[in-house]
Design an enzyme around this catalytic site. Structure first.
Site, short mmCIF file in Angstrom:
data_model
loop_
_atom_site.label_atom_id
_atom_site.label_comp_id
_atom_site.label_asym_id
_atom_site.label_seq_id
_atom_site.Cartn_x
_atom_site.Cartn_y
_atom_site.Cartn_z
N HIS A 59 21.30 -65.82 76.74
CA HIS A 59 20.09 -64.86 75.97
C HIS A 59 19.37 -65.44 74.81
CE1 HIS A 59 23.96 -62.76 77.36
NE2 HIS A 59 23.33 -61.78 77.49
N HIS A 193 24.09 -50.64 80.13
CA HIS A 193 23.63 -50.54 78.92
C HIS A 193 22.44 -51.01 78.89
CE1 HIS A 193 24.65 -55.39 79.26
NE2 HIS A 193 24.23 -55.56 78.23
N GLU A 240 22.32 -57.09 84.47
CA GLU A 240 23.23 -58.25 84.23
C GLU A 240 24.37 -58.07 85.46
OE1 GLU A 240 23.17 -59.37 79.75
OE2 GLU A 240 24.82 -58.19 80.37
C1 DHB Z 1 24.94 -56.74 73.77
C2 DHB Z 1 24.46 -57.74 74.21
C3 DHB Z 1 24.91 -58.23 75.44
O1 DHB Z 1 24.17 -59.63 76.07
C4 DHB Z 1 25.44 -57.41 76.39
O2 DHB Z 1 25.49 -58.13 77.80
C5 DHB Z 1 26.04 -56.35 76.10
C6 DHB Z 1 25.80 -56.07 74.38
C7 DHB Z 1 24.73 -56.42 72.27
O3 DHB Z 1 23.99 -56.84 71.56
O4 DHB Z 1 25.39 -55.40 72.00
FE FE Z 2 24.11 -59.81 77.94
#
Ligand code: DHB
Ligand code: FE
Length: 279
Positions: A59, A193, A240
């Site tokens: 990330h 998400h 993802e």
């Molecule tokens: C968050 C970040 C991520 O990389 C993920 O896969 C899920 C949640 C977060 O920042 O909450």
């Molecule tokens: Fe992630």
């Protein structure tokens, strides 16, 4: 020969790592999630993998928009933790498995998957949180790791089918590795998400549970699901989930579901974990 002993799909939510790092596993918000993953930890303790191949995404910790490999394999002896936001978690360095990693690189590239070979790389929550999901908070991680980093950050990400086929190629490579390693393969990320924009906070548990069903019984069908379906149904970061297809591709056609956990919310995401064995 080395042997794939099973596969785990798991979310890699950073807040789960923070809960473990700050001793919050028994707090009311977190206890229900950690109760649900206890059987995963028990299975891993019993399965005793020597090495985990972990398909995850970075990330913007190790890579940036300056360089975006679609599939990158870490061949180093050590990978230090790193992270965005609050910085690296206080977790042990991750030990690599250079002989297996180089074998995978050679086998995959000659099998026509154009891997990027990475000699130096830090690993962020995409990889360290799944280790904590499996192993909690040890002084040293009990297995070696081959990091397999997938671009799902900058469009275009690889398709679910490309990931599924890569998993099959990984299986062929592991089956030919002259060692007695017990290899566990992980696909991380998801589930539904979205971290930004108008739909931030989107959770679609129906989509996630259908994905868990389908990855067990109809992986070829799931591998044909296009990006637009993931984006529409599971949010921008739900993409993802294509990395779970790498894990699934490395297992037999028929698998046995050992354990499944689904929990909403962790942070503002839907969290899923599944443990599969070859049937
Ligand atoms: C968050 C970040 C991520 O990389 C993920 O896969 C899920 C949640 C977060 O920042 O909450
Ligand atoms: Fe992630």
């Amino acid at each position: 020969m080395a042997q794939i002993i099973g596969g785990i799909g798991t979310s890699h939510v950073p807040a789960v790592g923070a809960a473990i790092d700050h001793n919050k596993q028994n707090e009311p918000y977190w206890a229900p999630y950690f109760e649900k993953i206890a059987p995963v930890r028990a299975w891993v303790r019993e399965a005793k993998p020597d090495v985990c191949i972990i398909a995850y995404n970075d990330h913007a910790s190790a890579f940036s928009l300056a360089l975006i490999p679609t599939f990158a394999i870490g061949v180093a002896a050590t990978f230090p933790p790193a992270d965005e936001g609050y910085g690296p978690r206080q977790v042990p360095d991750v030990a690599g498995h250079p002989p297996l990693a180089w074998h995978l690189a050679e086998s995959l590239i000659l099998d026509e998957f154009d891997m990027t070979i990475v000699n130096e790389m830090s690993v962020d929550h995409g990889l360290t949180v799944p280790l904590s999901v499996m192993f909690d908070q040890p002084k040293k991680w009990p297995c070696k790791v081959v990091p397999l980093c997938v671009n799902v950050i900058q469009y275009p990400a690889p398709t679910g089918n490309r990931c599924y086929q890569l998993g099959k190629a990984i299986r062929r490579a592991v089956d030919e590795f002259p060692g007695d390693e017990r290899v566990l393969i992980l696909g991380t990320g998801g589930m539904s998400h979205q971290l930004q924009g108008e739909r931030a906070g989107l959770v679609n548990a129906d989509f996630d549970l259908a994905f868990l069903d389908r990855i067990v019984t109809d992986p070829a069908g799931q591998s044909a699901v296009p990006h637009t379906d993931y984006l529409r149904e599971a949010g921008s970061e739900g993409i993802e989930l294509v990395m779970w297809m790498i894990m699934r591709g490395a297992l037999d056609e028929q698998v046995r579901e050992v354990h499944r956990a689904h929990h909403v919310p962790t942070s503002n995401t839907s969290n899923g974990v599944i443990v599969l064995e070859n049937a």
